[in-house]
Design a protein around this motif. Sequence first.
Motif, mmCIF file in Angstrom:
data_model
loop_
_atom_site.group_PDB
_atom_site.id
_atom_site.type_symbol
_atom_site.label_atom_id
_atom_site.label_comp_id
_atom_site.label_asym_id
_atom_site.label_seq_id
_atom_site.Cartn_x
_atom_site.Cartn_y
_atom_site.Cartn_z
ATOM 1 N N ARG A 41 0.668 -0.845 0.030
ATOM 2 C CA ARG A 41 -0.354 -0.343 0.392
ATOM 3 C C ARG A 41 1.169 1.647 -0.307
ATOM 4 N NH1 ARG A 41 -3.670 -1.243 5.302
ATOM 5 N NH2 ARG A 41 -2.843 1.329 5.237
ATOM 6 N N TYR A 42 0.122 2.150 -0.514
ATOM 7 C CA TYR A 42 0.989 3.302 -0.828
ATOM 8 C C TYR A 42 1.717 4.094 0.868
ATOM 9 C CZ TYR A 42 0.465 3.507 -5.533
ATOM 10 O OH TYR A 42 -0.105 3.454 -6.628
ATOM 11 N N TRP A 56 1.366 9.774 2.051
ATOM 12 C CA TRP A 56 1.408 7.889 0.300
ATOM 13 C C TRP A 56 1.344 8.811 -0.500
ATOM 14 C CZ3 TRP A 56 -2.476 8.347 -1.963
ATOM 15 C CH2 TRP A 56 -3.538 9.531 -1.585
ATOM 16 N N TRP A 57 0.935 10.032 -0.534
ATOM 17 C CA TRP A 57 0.321 10.669 -1.696
ATOM 18 C C TRP A 57 1.387 11.167 -2.712
ATOM 19 C CZ3 TRP A 57 2.508 15.512 -2.453
ATOM 20 C CH2 TRP A 57 3.216 16.421 -1.117
ATOM 21 N N ILE A 58 2.664 10.783 -1.791
ATOM 22 C CA ILE A 58 3.864 11.189 -3.327
ATOM 23 C C ILE A 58 4.493 10.166 -3.796
ATOM 24 C CG2 ILE A 58 6.487 11.883 -2.656
ATOM 25 C CD1 ILE A 58 6.075 13.450 -0.187
ATOM 26 N N THR A 69 -2.945 7.255 -15.538
ATOM 27 C CA THR A 69 -4.380 7.675 -15.123
ATOM 28 C C THR A 69 -4.621 9.433 -14.890
ATOM 29 O OG1 THR A 69 -2.880 8.729 -12.988
ATOM 30 C CG2 THR A 69 -4.325 6.420 -13.095
ATOM 31 N N ASN A 70 -2.613 9.882 -15.455
ATOM 32 C CA ASN A 70 -1.983 11.328 -15.934
ATOM 33 C C ASN A 70 -2.847 12.363 -15.090
ATOM 34 O OD1 ASN A 70 -1.127 12.603 -17.778
ATOM 35 N ND2 ASN A 70 -3.018 12.424 -19.088
ATOM 36 N N GLN A 77 -3.813 9.027 -6.946
ATOM 37 C CA GLN A 77 -4.939 7.768 -7.353
ATOM 38 C C GLN A 77 -6.283 7.498 -6.046
ATOM 39 O OE1 GLN A 77 -2.179 4.817 -7.907
ATOM 40 N NE2 GLN A 77 -0.926 6.128 -9.211
ATOM 41 N N ASN A 78 -7.100 7.138 -6.705
ATOM 42 C CA ASN A 78 -7.947 6.576 -5.434
ATOM 43 C C ASN A 78 -7.855 5.421 -4.935
ATOM 44 O OD1 ASN A 78 -8.460 4.807 -8.010
ATOM 45 N ND2 ASN A 78 -10.614 5.628 -8.724
ATOM 46 N N SER A 79 -6.853 4.638 -5.039
ATOM 47 C CA SER A 79 -6.768 3.504 -3.795
ATOM 48 C C SER A 79 -5.257 3.592 -3.394
ATOM 49 C CB SER A 79 -6.809 2.193 -5.135
ATOM 50 O OG SER A 79 -6.831 1.692 -4.302
#
Length: 107
Positions: A41-42, A56-58, A69-70, A77-79
């Motif tokens: 997981r991120y 995690w978003w980085i 996803t560009n 991302q949504n996951s």
Amino acid sequence: MVNRYKNIRQFVGTPSYYCTKYPEIPLSENDVYVITEEGDRYDVLADQYYGDTTLWWIISIANSTSLGTNLPTSLPQNSMFPPIGTQIRIPADYSSVITSYNKLNRF
């Protein structure tokens, strides 16, 4: 723990935020590349490489275009789960990403 919404402007009188902008994350020869496995997981990867699950978003943003996803400057991302068996990049210089993020979202 980093609060990425700390400097984001809120609409007056409501608990809503303005759109968050995410920086482009340039490639570096110091970046780490991993092949994802089941259960990755991120947030877990962020804790492993940065010592902070909130970053995690980085990792998500750094891999958004390579995963189709560009979205490098819009939304993560949504996951929280990267696709299994995919090579993803872990940006080495996360502090400069945070600095860029704060500059983009300064009010």
